[in-house]
Design an enzyme around this catalytic site. Structure first.
Site, mmCIF file in Angstrom:
data_model
loop_
_atom_site.group_PDB
_atom_site.id
_atom_site.type_symbol
_atom_site.label_atom_id
_atom_site.label_comp_id
_atom_site.label_asym_id
_atom_site.label_seq_id
_atom_site.Cartn_x
_atom_site.Cartn_y
_atom_site.Cartn_z
ATOM 1 N N LYS A 3 3.285 -11.928 7.887
ATOM 2 C CA LYS A 3 2.092 -11.273 7.366
ATOM 3 C C LYS A 3 1.658 -12.066 6.144
ATOM 4 O O LYS A 3 2.366 -12.092 5.133
ATOM 5 C CB LYS A 3 2.368 -9.811 6.994
ATOM 6 C CG LYS A 3 1.181 -9.114 6.322
ATOM 7 C CD LYS A 3 1.558 -7.744 5.788
ATOM 8 C CE LYS A 3 0.414 -7.149 4.972
ATOM 9 N NZ LYS A 3 0.799 -5.842 4.366
ATOM 10 N N TYR B 107 6.891 -11.215 4.933
ATOM 11 C CA TYR B 107 5.701 -10.663 4.265
ATOM 12 C C TYR B 107 5.445 -11.520 3.036
ATOM 13 O O TYR B 107 6.175 -11.441 2.045
ATOM 14 C CB TYR B 107 5.959 -9.201 3.917
ATOM 15 C CG TYR B 107 4.852 -8.488 3.169
ATOM 16 C CD1 TYR B 107 3.564 -8.996 3.080
ATOM 17 C CD2 TYR B 107 5.100 -7.269 2.547
ATOM 18 C CE1 TYR B 107 2.566 -8.326 2.404
ATOM 19 C CE2 TYR B 107 4.122 -6.576 1.872
ATOM 20 C CZ TYR B 107 2.848 -7.106 1.800
ATOM 21 O OH TYR B 107 1.866 -6.433 1.122
ATOM 22 N N THR C 152 0.817 -1.209 0.000
ATOM 23 C CA THR C 152 0.000 0.000 0.000
ATOM 24 C C THR C 152 0.851 1.259 0.000
ATOM 25 O O THR C 152 0.392 2.331 -0.392
ATOM 26 C CB THR C 152 -0.942 -0.023 1.218
ATOM 27 O OG1 THR C 152 -1.762 -1.194 1.129
ATOM 28 C CG2 THR C 152 -1.836 1.188 1.274
#
Length: 308
Positions: free
Chosen positions: A171, A142, A53
């Site tokens: 994540k 991640y 993001t």
């Protein structure tokens, strides 16, 4: 940095804040600081920068480190800070992880190296190198196969979790919900697992997840944080209600490539100076804006604090 010594405290809604740019394309640190204050004022449990993001691949290493510095100054140890420090290049990953450690971040979120499509053994060696280099820094993998073209297997996560005390979590940004369960089954619930898939954030809590790193927190930080708190308090129906009420805002995020829709909304709200996204992304098209406005009208009540 006070959360670094006990990474199990990094729980709840960890907001992956967008990187604001000026209309000319420079990083807008004033807007970034304002966004982080907005998150803190609305009950967000932690801050992350430099995930998908945050448009990290469109920024230089120096720009990403400067963003971390701004974040640390604003957060001031009030909540955990878990910046993204990964790249497709090992030297850049090590440089940014070192900077995060020196600046006082509480954990480093390291994306799987993208484009190259490394094997599981290569992924193990990649994370092992980072973990060895920074033994006092909690490392979080991640996993986002839709963007990196590689999926870190549950067995690889278990190897890393077993071999390195500072490899503390992952994540998971995969829509394969079985993957979440297999990771926790192999590693146990002392592994910290956050969901990066908005509509799997609440379901992960039933499996023993630590929370979520959800892009929708950019628009509705209080609602996302409250959803976690309600679940933890055993108010499951109220948490589910928020989960379903957030659907329109989740759909809004992905009308066109994230984070362009979120940035447009934040600019309209006056929270950032410009909706600019760097190439190869573009601002939403007129057709996209029509859908974004409709979804905002449907779910926009959650952009304000719950009960406000």
């Amino acid at each position: 940095m006070k959360f670094r010594s006990d990474p199990s405290t990094i729980r709840g809604s960890i907001a992956p804040v967008v990187t604001p740019f000026t209309a000319e394309g420079a990083v807008d640190h004033d807007s970034l600081a304002g966004l982080i204050r907005f998150q803190l004022e609305n009950g967000t449990h932690g801050i992350s920068l430099g995930g998908s993001t945050g448009e990290p691949s469109a920024q230089s290493v120096a720009e990403r480190i400067a963003g971390m510095r701004t974040a640390v100054e604003v957060i001031g140890d009030r909540v955990p800070f878990m910046p993204g420090t990964g790249s497709h290049k090992l030297d850049e990953t090590l440089e940014m992880t070192a900077a995060a450690q020196d600046l006082g971040a509480d954990a480093a979120l390291v994306i799987t190296p993208y484009y190259a499509r490394p094997t599981q053994e290569a992924l193990y060696e990649w994370y092992a190198r980072v973990a060895r280099e920074f033994p006092d820094m909690p490392i979080v993998a991640y996993n986002v196969p839709s963007r990196t073209a590689v999926d870190i297997a549950p067995e690889t996560v278990r190897r890393l979790f077993t071999d390195f005390d500072n490899f503390v979590g992952v994540k998971e940004t995969t829509k394969d919900f079985e993957h979440f369960s297999r990771v926790l089954h192999l590693c146990g619930r002392s592994l910290l697992v956050w969901s990066g898939i908005e509509l799997l954030c609440l379901p992960l809590m039933a499996l023993g997840g630590a929370g979520f790193v959800s892009a929708v927190a950019n628009l509705a930080p209080n609602a996302v944080a409250r959803m976690y708190e309600l679940w933890e308090a055993g108010e499951f129906d109220a948490a589910r209600d928020l989960h379903y009420r957030l659907h329109p805002l989740v759909d809004l995020l992905f009308v066109e490539t994230n984070p362009a829709p979120a940035k447009w909304v934040l600019a309209q709200q006056g929270r950032i100076s410009s909706a600019h996204v760097r190439p190869p992304l573009t601002s939403p098209t007129e057709a996209g804006l029509t859908k974004i406005r409709a979804l905002l009208a449907e779910g926009g009540d959650l952009t304000a604090p719950i009960g406000a």
